[in-house]
Write an enzyme that holds these catalytic residues in place. Structure first.
Site, PDB file in Angstrom:
ATOM      1  N   HIS A   1      13.414  -3.360   5.737  1.00  0.00           N
ATOM      2  CA  HIS A   1      13.188  -3.340   6.783  1.00  0.00           C
ATOM      3  C   HIS A   1      13.495  -1.999   7.649  1.00  0.00           C
ATOM      4  O   HIS A   1      12.796  -1.502   8.428  1.00  0.00           O
ATOM      5  CB  HIS A   1      14.087  -4.403   7.600  1.00  0.00           C
ATOM      6  CG  HIS A   1      13.392  -5.511   7.940  1.00  0.00           C
ATOM      7  ND1 HIS A   1      13.913  -6.720   7.722  1.00  0.00           N
ATOM      8  CD2 HIS A   1      12.259  -5.979   8.125  1.00  0.00           C
ATOM      9  CE1 HIS A   1      13.157  -7.895   8.073  1.00  0.00           C
ATOM     10  NE2 HIS A   1      12.155  -7.309   8.236  1.00  0.00           N
TER      11      HIS A   1
ATOM     12  N   CYS B   1      -6.747   1.641   1.324  1.00  0.00           N
ATOM     13  CA  CYS B   1      -5.707   1.390   2.534  1.00  0.00           C
ATOM     14  C   CYS B   1      -4.445   1.310   2.049  1.00  0.00           C
ATOM     15  O   CYS B   1      -3.362   0.699   2.849  1.00  0.00           O
ATOM     16  CB  CYS B   1      -6.246   0.038   3.327  1.00  0.00           C
ATOM     17  SG  CYS B   1      -6.107  -1.456   1.982  1.00  0.00           S
TER      18      CYS B   1
HETATM   19  C1  PEP Z   1      -2.033  -2.220  -1.479  1.00  0.00           C
HETATM   20  O1  PEP Z   1      -1.832  -3.072  -2.379  1.00  0.00           O
HETATM   21  O2  PEP Z   1      -2.388  -1.063  -1.641  1.00  0.00           O
HETATM   22  C2  PEP Z   1      -2.063  -2.922   0.118  1.00  0.00           C
HETATM   23  C3  PEP Z   1      -2.886  -2.257   0.867  1.00  0.00           C
HETATM   24  O3  PEP Z   1      -1.901  -4.048   0.144  1.00  0.00           O
HETATM   25  P1  PEP Z   1      -0.149  -4.535   0.319  1.00  0.00           P
HETATM   26  O4  PEP Z   1       0.676  -3.276   0.358  1.00  0.00           O
HETATM   27  O5  PEP Z   1      -0.203  -5.404   1.417  1.00  0.00           O
HETATM   28  O6  PEP Z   1      -0.171  -5.256  -1.125  1.00  0.00           O
END
Ligand code: PEP
Ligand code: MG
Length: 535
Positions: free
Chosen positions: A181, A487
């Site tokens: 966090h 992402c």
């Molecule tokens: C990832 O795995 O890169 C992603 C964007 O999803 P999360 O971090 O929520 O698993």
């Protein structure tokens, strides 16, 4: 003592210099009354005082901090937490000892949990323990001086929130995790932070220089070390100021190619502090936050999605169906597994619980009329999973049409984060778009858990194997006219951006605080800059 250095992992980029402040968990001596009834009264009063102190902090906290504090208040108000302490008091144990022992059990349980979500919550519990102990011994919180570099095993959220970070300062943790966090808060506030530094030879108030760009801390710096630090930190701040002043410009590589830069958000309130003109839309809205207090109803979800779509004012918003499981357990929904990252998470769980999934699908279909919605599925491994999810979307769209409820079918895409899909994306030729989840893709390719500090250096997106997969997914998208973006956290990392552009990506989605430096890194990169630098 001569100048010496230690190194660690950067959890939040930046520079700080100031006196070292050892994070103390101590609460001062407690003088017991010897009377169980008095001890019980004191404990009740201390819990109430601690809860009021957290509520005070919450009143002035920003949304993401407020959620953390809300968790603490909920814990303090949960009678089952204090029950064993009160039972011990009845047996003649003093309030402070009883409370410490009761919390110790919970803290140990959270600390030894398999998933990082629960381990990160142990800092909240330690926080709760200490604030009640302080209230019992009549001590106000031990506050670090402004501008100090806090150092300790771990830092609690209220210790973080009690600091006036406007006046500088930073955090150096012996252990800690960049998924905690506090690390999340540090990134969103721009507070420099290193984790996994281990023990350092230093005393309270020693002057330290924290370089959380290169992962270094320098204790009692000599003139040469100070000169070097000043040079590096000045360069960083100049770059940051320049990048911030240009953040409303669209991102272009040094040879003039446009790169879409979207933002990753977790909650609808996140958009309140983002200027839509600074980004090309939302590349990833994680919807797990909606599930932190149980399973949300259709209306709650619809309102959350609609808010973001209206804010985006016609720019695309990619919302991901719930990615529960792995490091994001949801009570009453996810199952207990020995290896949750390889278990029933993401779309696997959604398809196994159509009752829950259909509620989210209906909310998304209804929200779609309010903007440019795109929907993607997490943790896809097989085309059959994508197809099953698509069928559910179509069935719910028909049901909404039958009921004359306004809705729209959004383009449906997938996260590319399971190596099987990145290696062989051919079965997914008919999906609307790909979004590479580099966090999970890296952990699965490198077999290095993203929540494990011990294998931190192994889980590196810059490894040639990961970059080569990203390149081949980007190429597949280009050949088959499937838009590909990324992402994962790598998209906002200036050190990785040249490799991603070199691998052929022209769309990245980053944390809002990373927008300025990500755009600046894109501007410095040429599309022909080679990705051969990949290790
Ligand atoms: C990832 O795995 O890169 C992603 C964007 O999803 P999360 O971090 O929520 O698993
Ligand atoms: Mg993921």
């Amino acid at each position: 003592m001569p100048t010496h250095r230690a190194s660690g992992t950067v959890a939040s980029i930046g520079y700080a210099s100031g006196p070292l402040y050892f994070l103390e968990r101590g609460s001062g001596p407690y003088v017991a009354s010897g009377n169980p009834a008095t001890e019980a009264e004191r404990l009740t009063a201390a819990i109430t005082r601690a809860s009021a102190a957290v509520a005070e902090l919450m009143a002035v906290a920003e949304p993401e901090s407020a959620a953390i504090l809300e968790f603490q208040i909920a814990m303090l108000e949960d009678d089952s937490l204090a029950e064993p302490a009160f039972a011990a008091v009845v047996r003649g144990i003093d309030a402070a000892t009883a409370w410490s022992a009761a919390l110790a059990e919970h803290i140990a349980e959270y600390e030894s949990a398999d998933d990082s979500y629960f381990r990160a919550r142990s800092a909240d519990l330690t926080d709760i323990r200490d604030s009640v102990l302080r209230a019992l011994s009549g001590i106000k919180s031990g506050r670090a001086p402004a501008g100090a570099v806090l150092y300790g095993n771990d830092i609690t959220p209220t210790q973080f929130l009690a600091m006036d970070w406007q006046r500088g300062g930073g955090i150096v943790l012996k252990q800690g995790s960049s998924a905690s966090h506090v690390a999340m808060l540090a990134r969103s506030r721009g507070v420099p932070m290193l984790v996994g530094v281990g023990p350092i030879e230093a005393a309270n108030d020693d002057l330290v220089l924290l370089d959380a760009e290169h992962g270094r801390i320098i204790v009692l710096p000599d003139t040469e070390a100070q000169r070097e630090f000043l040079k590096a930190s000045t360069a960083h701040h100049q770059l940051l100021n320049l990048a911030r002043s240009q953040v409303r410009r669209s991102a272009t590589t040094s040879d003039g190619e446009h790169v879409d830069v979207f933002v990753n958000i977790a909650e609808p309130v996140d958009v309140d502090t983002i200027d839509i003109a600074t980004c090309d839309g939302v590349g990833l809205m994680r919807t797990e936050f909606l599930f932190t207090r149980g399973l949300p109803d259709e209306e709650t979800q619809y309102r959350a999605y609609r808010k973001v779509l209206e804010w985006a004012a016609g720019k695309p918003v990619t919302i991901r169906t719930v990615d529960a499981g792995g490091d994001k357990p949801v009570r009453g929904y996810t199952i207990d597994e020995a290896n949750p990252f390889l278990g029933l998470r993401g779309i696997r769980l959604s398809l196994s619980r159509p009752d829950v999934f259909r509620v989210q699908v209906r909310a998304l279909l209804r929200a779609a009329v309010h903007g440019e919605l795109k929907v993607m599925f997490p943790m896809i491994s097989l085309a059959a999973e994508y197809r099953a999810a698509e069928v559910i979307f179509r069935e719910e769209a028909v049901a909404l049409a039958d009921a004359a409820i306004p809705h729209r079918m959004p383009p449906l895409g997938i996260m590319v984060e399971v190596p099987a899909v990145a290696i062989d994306p051919a079965p997914f030729r008919d999906v609307a778009f790909f979004s590479i989840g580099s966090n999970d893709l890296t952990q699965y390719v490198m077999a290095a858990g993203r929540d494990s500090g011990a294998v931190n250096t192994l889980g590196d997106v810059r490894h040639a194997a990961v970059i080569s997969l990203i390149r081949s997914v980007a190429r597949f998208g280009e050949v088959n006219a499937i838009p590909v973006s990324l992402c994962g956290d790598a998209g906002g990392d200036p050190a990785v951006i040249p490799l991603l552009i070199g691998a052929g990506l022209r769309a990245l989605s980053v944390a809002p605080a990373q927008l300025p430096l990500a755009k600046a890194a894109i501007a410095r990169t040429g599309t022909r800059d080679s990705s051969d630098a990949a290790r």
